[in-house]
Design a protein around this motif. Sequence first.
Motif, mmCIF file in Angstrom:
data_model
loop_
_atom_site.group_PDB
_atom_site.id
_atom_site.type_symbol
_atom_site.label_atom_id
_atom_site.label_comp_id
_atom_site.label_asym_id
_atom_site.label_seq_id
_atom_site.Cartn_x
_atom_site.Cartn_y
_atom_site.Cartn_z
ATOM 1 N N GLN A 29 -12.486 2.188 3.242
ATOM 2 C CA GLN A 29 -11.698 1.205 3.986
ATOM 3 C C GLN A 29 -10.351 0.916 3.343
ATOM 4 O O GLN A 29 -9.445 0.414 4.010
ATOM 5 N N ARG A 30 -10.214 1.225 2.067
ATOM 6 C CA ARG A 30 -8.908 1.014 1.432
ATOM 7 C C ARG A 30 -7.867 2.011 1.936
ATOM 8 O O ARG A 30 -6.667 1.833 1.724
ATOM 9 N N LEU A 31 -8.332 3.079 2.625
ATOM 10 C CA LEU A 31 -7.428 4.068 3.198
ATOM 11 C C LEU A 31 -7.119 3.784 4.664
ATOM 12 O O LEU A 31 -6.616 4.639 5.371
ATOM 13 N N ALA A 32 -7.424 2.573 5.115
ATOM 14 C CA ALA A 32 -7.137 2.202 6.502
ATOM 15 C C ALA A 32 -5.673 1.845 6.708
ATOM 16 O O ALA A 32 -5.249 1.576 7.837
ATOM 17 N N VAL A 33 -4.886 1.820 5.629
ATOM 18 C CA VAL A 33 -3.437 1.607 5.706
ATOM 19 C C VAL A 33 -2.751 2.703 4.899
ATOM 20 O O VAL A 33 -3.389 3.422 4.120
ATOM 21 N N LYS A 34 -1.450 2.825 5.083
ATOM 22 C CA LYS A 34 -0.710 3.816 4.312
ATOM 23 C C LYS A 34 -0.644 3.412 2.844
ATOM 24 O O LYS A 34 -0.551 2.227 2.520
ATOM 25 N N PRO A 35 -0.686 4.379 1.950
ATOM 26 C CA PRO A 35 -0.489 4.048 0.533
ATOM 27 C C PRO A 35 0.946 3.608 0.288
ATOM 28 O O PRO A 35 1.854 3.974 1.044
ATOM 29 N N GLY A 36 1.146 2.835 -0.764
ATOM 30 C CA GLY A 36 2.475 2.299 -1.038
ATOM 31 C C GLY A 36 2.967 2.622 -2.428
ATOM 32 O O GLY A 36 2.186 2.915 -3.338
ATOM 33 N N ILE A 37 4.289 2.543 -2.592
ATOM 34 C CA ILE A 37 4.871 2.695 -3.922
ATOM 35 C C ILE A 37 4.440 1.530 -4.805
ATOM 36 O O ILE A 37 4.210 1.684 -6.009
ATOM 37 N N THR A 38 4.303 0.357 -4.193
ATOM 38 C CA THR A 38 3.819 -0.817 -4.904
ATOM 39 C C THR A 38 2.767 -1.519 -4.055
ATOM 40 O O THR A 38 2.532 -1.146 -2.904
ATOM 41 N N GLY A 39 2.122 -2.502 -4.650
ATOM 42 C CA GLY A 39 1.062 -3.228 -3.945
ATOM 43 C C GLY A 39 0.520 -4.345 -4.817
ATOM 44 O O GLY A 39 1.064 -4.651 -5.891
ATOM 45 N N LEU A 40 -0.567 -4.938 -4.377
ATOM 46 C CA LEU A 40 -1.150 -6.043 -5.136
ATOM 47 C C LEU A 40 -1.607 -5.588 -6.524
ATOM 48 O O LEU A 40 -1.512 -6.338 -7.495
#
Length: 311
Positions: free
Chosen positions: A251-262
Motif C-alpha cells: 500500500q505504500r506504493l499507492a502513490v508516486k515515490p518522492g525525492i522527499t517525504g515524511l
Amino acid sequence: METVSLASSDRRSLKRLNKGLTENYRLLIRIHMMALTHRTRVSSQRFCRFSICRFSICRFSKCRTAMVRALLQETQAIPHTSRHTASVRYRQQAERQVAIAAQSIHWGRPNPAVTSRLKRLVDIAGALVGLCIVGIVLLPIAIAIQSDSPGPLFFGQTRYGYRGRPFRIWKFRSMVPNADTRKHTVKNEAHGLIFKNETDPRITRVGRFLRRTSLDELPQFLNVLRGEMSLVGTRPPVVNEVAHYQPHHWQRLAVKPGITGLWQTSGRSSIKDFEQIVQMDMDYQARWSLWFDLKIILKTIAVVLHGKDAC
C-alpha cells in the motif's frame, strides 16, 4: 571442449616448471584445484585454462612460492565471478516475481495525490528549477567525483514506483564503482526490508559530502519531470525489498515515490525500522494535501541546510 594453444617458448617454460616442481607440490596443487572446482561448480577445463595461462608467463627462475601465489589469485577471482552471476540471476527472478505480484494487488481507487493536476504542475515547475540547479553544479560535482573516485558520474538503479511499476532512478555517484558487488561485505544496521549502514566503507569522501547536503539526489528531478516520481512522496524501494513485501507493505506504493517525504524530514538515516517507514508512508497518503506537500518541502530545505541525519 576449449583448448589452449601455447607458444614453443611457453611450452619449454611450462616443461621446466613441471620438472622443477616436486611430487608433493604437484599433489598439493591438484588437490587444491579439485576442491576449488567442486566449491564453485566451474568446469575443470576453464580452471585449467586460467592456471596454465598464468603458469606459462612465469619463469622457472622464480621461486615456487610465486607459483602458488599466482594460483591463489585465480582461486579468489573465480568465486567472485560465480557470486556475481548468481546475483544477476536472483535479481532477474525477483523482478519477475514482483511484476506478477503487482498485477495481483487490488489497488482500489487512485489516491488524490496521484490524480491531482495541481500537484503535477507543482512537480513540473519544481523539476525545471531543480534541473537548472543541476546545470549549475554539474561541472564542480563531476570534477570532485572524478578526482576522488574515477568512474561513472551518475548512478542508475531500478526502483519501483506507483503500483509497483519499475523505473530507472538517477543520482550522482557517491560510492565506489563496484559498490553492488561489495554489498555483502557491509553489515546492515537497519531492521526489516531496508539496507543502511552509517559508516558504509563503500561511500567515497566526496560521496559523504554529497549525501550530507543531499546533492546526490539532484538528478532525480529528471525522474520527476518524466512523471516517474514526485517532489513529495514515499521512498522508492529496490527489487530486493519489494520481492519480500507483505500485503500491507504494497500500500505504500499507492502513490508516486518522492525525492522527499515524511521519512526524510522526520529523522532520515536515524530511522532504521522499515515498519516505521511504512507507517509514515501510510500517514502521508491519509493526510495528503497540496499544503501538506509544501510544508514537507520547506521542512526538507531546513533539514538539508542544517545537515541533520543525512542518509
